[in-house]
Design a protein around this motif. Structure first.
Motif, PDB file in Angstrom:
ATOM      1  N   ASN A 169      27.268 -27.438  20.151  1.00 32.83           N
ATOM      2  CA  ASN A 169      26.610 -26.286  19.550  1.00 32.83           C
ATOM      3  C   ASN A 169      26.456 -25.131  20.545  1.00 32.83           C
ATOM      4  N   ASN A 170      26.208 -25.460  21.817  1.00 30.24           N
ATOM      5  CA  ASN A 170      26.085 -24.411  22.826  1.00 30.24           C
ATOM      6  C   ASN A 170      27.376 -23.608  22.951  1.00 30.24           C
ATOM      7  N   ALA A 171      28.502 -24.318  23.013  1.00 31.30           N
ATOM      8  CA  ALA A 171      29.791 -23.632  23.123  1.00 31.30           C
ATOM      9  C   ALA A 171      30.091 -22.838  21.856  1.00 31.30           C
ATOM     10  N   LYS A 172      29.729 -23.409  20.729  1.00 33.40           N
ATOM     11  CA  LYS A 172      29.944 -22.718  19.456  1.00 33.40           C
ATOM     12  C   LYS A 172      29.161 -21.405  19.418  1.00 33.40           C
ATOM     13  N   GLU A 173      27.904 -21.451  19.822  1.00 33.67           N
ATOM     14  CA  GLU A 173      27.074 -20.249  19.815  1.00 33.67           C
ATOM     15  C   GLU A 173      27.582 -19.208  20.817  1.00 33.67           C
ATOM     16  N   THR A 174      28.137 -19.678  21.928  1.00 31.45           N
ATOM     17  CA  THR A 174      28.675 -18.757  22.925  1.00 31.45           C
ATOM     18  C   THR A 174      29.874 -17.989  22.371  1.00 31.45           C
ATOM     19  N   VAL A 175      30.768 -18.703  21.699  1.00 31.31           N
ATOM     20  CA  VAL A 175      31.927 -18.052  21.083  1.00 31.31           C
ATOM     21  C   VAL A 175      31.471 -17.104  19.974  1.00 31.31           C
ATOM     22  N   GLU A 176      30.483 -17.532  19.196  1.00 28.76           N
ATOM     23  CA  GLU A 176      29.969 -16.670  18.118  1.00 28.76           C
ATOM     24  C   GLU A 176      29.330 -15.404  18.669  1.00 28.76           C
ATOM     25  N   TYR A 177      28.730 -15.505  19.846  1.00 32.44           N
ATOM     26  CA  TYR A 177      28.164 -14.321  20.504  1.00 32.44           C
ATOM     27  C   TYR A 177      29.279 -13.330  20.825  1.00 32.44           C
ATOM     28  N   LEU A 178      30.400 -13.824  21.346  1.00 36.39           N
ATOM     29  CA  LEU A 178      31.526 -12.950  21.672  1.00 36.39           C
ATOM     30  C   LEU A 178      32.132 -12.352  20.402  1.00 36.39           C
ATOM     31  N   ILE A 179      32.190 -13.161  19.340  1.00 32.54           N
ATOM     32  CA  ILE A 179      32.703 -12.648  18.063  1.00 32.54           C
ATOM     33  C   ILE A 179      31.802 -11.531  17.549  1.00 32.54           C
ATOM     34  N   SER A 180      30.489 -11.691  17.726  1.00 30.75           N
ATOM     35  CA  SER A 180      29.544 -10.655  17.287  1.00 30.75           C
ATOM     36  C   SER A 180      29.730  -9.348  18.055  1.00 30.75           C
ATOM     37  N   LEU A 181      30.328  -9.440  19.248  1.00 29.36           N
ATOM     38  CA  LEU A 181      30.613  -8.243  20.040  1.00 29.36           C
ATOM     39  C   LEU A 181      31.969  -7.625  19.667  1.00 29.36           C
ATOM     40  N   GLY A 182      32.641  -8.253  18.688  1.00 28.88           N
ATOM     41  CA  GLY A 182      33.908  -7.705  18.215  1.00 28.88           C
ATOM     42  C   GLY A 182      35.152  -8.387  18.758  1.00 28.88           C
ATOM     43  N   HIS A 183      34.990  -9.448  19.528  1.00 25.49           N
ATOM     44  CA  HIS A 183      36.147 -10.129  20.115  1.00 25.49           C
ATOM     45  C   HIS A 183      36.772 -11.104  19.110  1.00 25.49           C
ATOM     46  N   GLN A 184      38.092 -11.062  19.017  1.00 20.55           N
ATOM     47  CA  GLN A 184      38.848 -11.982  18.176  1.00 20.55           C
ATOM     48  C   GLN A 184      39.810 -12.830  19.006  1.00 20.55           C
ATOM     49  N   HIS A 185      40.167 -12.343  20.167  1.00 22.41           N
ATOM     50  CA  HIS A 185      41.117 -13.045  21.048  1.00 22.41           C
ATOM     51  C   HIS A 185      40.317 -13.620  22.226  1.00 22.41           C
ATOM     52  N   ILE A 186      39.874 -14.862  22.050  1.00 22.85           N
ATOM     53  CA  ILE A 186      38.944 -15.484  22.998  1.00 22.85           C
ATOM     54  C   ILE A 186      39.593 -16.719  23.608  1.00 22.85           C
ATOM     55  N   ALA A 187      39.690 -16.736  24.923  1.00 22.42           N
ATOM     56  CA  ALA A 187      40.270 -17.878  25.635  1.00 22.42           C
ATOM     57  C   ALA A 187      39.168 -18.815  26.114  1.00 22.42           C
ATOM     58  N   PHE A 188      39.573 -20.047  26.406  1.00 18.74           N
ATOM     59  CA  PHE A 188      38.633 -21.043  26.931  1.00 18.74           C
ATOM     60  C   PHE A 188      39.251 -21.676  28.159  1.00 18.74           C
ATOM     61  N   VAL A 189      38.617 -21.499  29.314  1.00 20.03           N
ATOM     62  CA  VAL A 189      39.075 -22.128  30.556  1.00 20.03           C
ATOM     63  C   VAL A 189      38.141 -23.292  30.838  1.00 20.03           C
ATOM     64  N   GLY A 190      38.610 -24.496  30.568  1.00 20.28           N
ATOM     65  CA  GLY A 190      37.745 -25.673  30.617  1.00 20.28           C
ATOM     66  C   GLY A 190      37.931 -26.525  31.846  1.00 20.28           C
ATOM     67  N   GLY A 191      37.222 -27.655  31.861  1.00 17.65           N
ATOM     68  CA  GLY A 191      37.291 -28.596  32.970  1.00 17.65           C
ATOM     69  C   GLY A 191      38.254 -29.724  32.660  1.00 17.65           C
ATOM     70  N   ALA A 192      38.099 -30.829  33.379  1.00 17.38           N
ATOM     71  CA  ALA A 192      38.954 -32.000  33.183  1.00 17.38           C
ATOM     72  C   ALA A 192      38.637 -32.641  31.833  1.00 17.38           C
ATOM     73  N   THR A 193      39.674 -32.983  31.083  1.00 19.22           N
ATOM     74  CA  THR A 193      39.475 -33.469  29.717  1.00 19.22           C
ATOM     75  C   THR A 193      39.029 -34.920  29.627  1.00 19.22           C
ATOM     76  N   ASP A 194      38.877 -35.607  30.772  1.00 14.47           N
ATOM     77  CA  ASP A 194      38.329 -36.958  30.691  1.00 14.47           C
ATOM     78  C   ASP A 194      36.807 -36.955  30.863  1.00 14.47           C
ATOM     79  N   PHE A 195      36.209 -35.782  31.037  1.00 14.78           N
ATOM     80  CA  PHE A 195      34.754 -35.662  31.075  1.00 14.78           C
ATOM     81  C   PHE A 195      34.253 -35.251  29.691  1.00 14.78           C
ATOM     82  N   VAL A 196      33.232 -35.924  29.203  1.00 14.25           N
ATOM     83  CA  VAL A 196      32.745 -35.711  27.852  1.00 14.25           C
ATOM     84  C   VAL A 196      32.233 -34.282  27.658  1.00 14.25           C
ATOM     85  N   VAL A 197      31.589 -33.718  28.671  1.00 13.41           N
ATOM     86  CA  VAL A 197      31.075 -32.353  28.549  1.00 13.41           C
ATOM     87  C   VAL A 197      32.224 -31.373  28.293  1.00 13.41           C
ATOM     88  N   SER A 198      33.382 -31.594  28.909  1.00 11.62           N
ATOM     89  CA  SER A 198      34.544 -30.721  28.696  1.00 11.62           C
ATOM     90  C   SER A 198      35.034 -30.827  27.258  1.00 11.62           C
TER      91      SER A 198
END
Length: 339
Positions: A169-198
């Motif tokens: 939900n935190n990540a979802k709200e963060t992206v929605e915040y950027l969408i509210s600022l008018g952004h449609q082209h949003i990238a995600f630079v994440g961590g290692a995919t074997d960590f649950v938080v990532s």
């Protein structure tokens, strides 16, 4: 002549057994009595012989702390000192010490945890990460030693005591915040995919895009495995796309710092040319130019609750597993702009 436990009991008007229970932070002793006895202990200059008491009780009065990397690498990330501050606060209140893992590889850390448990060096363990297929967590689930986890376990989370944020939900709200600022082209630079938080933060990212009718672009999703130590080149390729992102969500503030540095090398300005946001709200983030927008995940509280969970299990093994969700909040600063 040395002050004894009987001297403390006499001065406080309680029995020696009550003084012993206060020293052990027994939950059955009232806060008022604990305070009174501790004041007398301080007044008389009484210091318990923990080594002798622990030998009798067959307790080490120590919590093991297991980090995802070696101590040297872990302390380069501000997350770990802050979560340890929370753990230390709660451990100190129960007169527990801390034993930090020092292994530099997964194999070394696993061996160290086995030695902690079998050598009875600790009474319980706090695991500061949650990873898919982690042999350390599997061993802790089998050996019977009380433990808690900072992070949602990947398998059977309802059977394990853990503390976490609502990362999806935190990540979802963060992206929605950027969408509210008018952004449609949003990238995600994440961590290692074997960590649950990532995985959870990536899931929240995708959910937000889907709910707002924005297509998921594979090239916008960059993780540690894809970068393979070539982070600078990965960011260059991201920004060289035919339709480059106008905003980037990063796995945490540390990643954001790196990305901002790579963008500066490409003469791409934040936030004029691209907005960027992180997670964890490290102390330095507000001092960047521009100050970094981020999600405060209450790191200190994560540590505090992790210690409470394992200490509760040490005191009473019959206590069922508990899951604690710590609140988070989005902090708007100067690294994001409205289109």
């Amino acid at each position: 002549m040395a002050v004894t436990i009987k001297d403390v009991a006499k001065q406080a008007g309680v029995s020696p057994a009550t003084v012993s229970r206060v020293i052990a932070d027994n939950p059955r002793i009232s806060s008022k009595t604990k305070q009174k006895v501790r004041e007398v202990m301080e007044e008389l200059g009484y210091f318990p012989n923990f080594q002798a008491r622990n030998l009798v009780a067959k307790k080490s009065q120590t919590l093991g702390i297991v980090m995802e990397n070696s101590a040297t690498l872990a302390f380069q990330n501000p997350f770990f000192p802050e979560v340890l501050r929370g753990i230390s606060t709660r451990a100190h209140g129960s007169q527990y010490g801390l034993y930090l893992s020092t292994g530099a590889t997964q194999e070394e850390i696993h061996r160290e945890v086995v030695e902690m448990a079998q050598g009875k060096r600790v009474d319980g363990i706090i695991l500061l990460y949650s990873k898919i297929g982690d042999p350390v967590m599997e061993y802790l689930g089998q050996c019977g030693l009380p433990y808690s986890v900072v992070g949602r376990p990947y398998k059977d989370p309802e059977t394990i005591s853990y503390v976490d944020n609502d990362n999806i939900n935190n990540a979802k709200e963060t992206v929605e915040y950027l969408i509210s600022l008018g952004h449609q082209h949003i990238a995600f630079v994440g961590g290692a995919t074997d960590f649950v938080v990532s995985l959870d933060r990536m899931e929240g990212y995708r959910q937000a895009l889907d709910q707002h009718g924005i297509p998921f672009v594979e090239a916008y999703a960059v993780n540690q495995e894809l970068m393979q130590g070539k982070e600078r080149e990965a960011i260059r390729q991201l920004m060289a796309l035919d339709v480059p992102p106008t905003a980037i969500v990063t796995h945490d503030d540390m990643v954001a710092y790196e990305v901002i540095g790579y963008l500066e090398d490409l003469q791409i300005r934040v936030p004029e040319d691209i907005s960027i946001i992180g997670f964890n709200n490290h102390a330095i983030s507000k001092h960047l130019k521009p100050p970094l927008s981020t999600v405060d995940i209450s790191i200190y509280e994560l540590g505090l609750h992790a210690a409470e969970l394992v200490l509760e299990k040490i005191t009473d093994e019959s206590v069922p597993p508990k899951q604690v969700v710590v609140s988070s909040r989005l902090i708007e600063r100067g690294s994001c702009r409205r289109l």
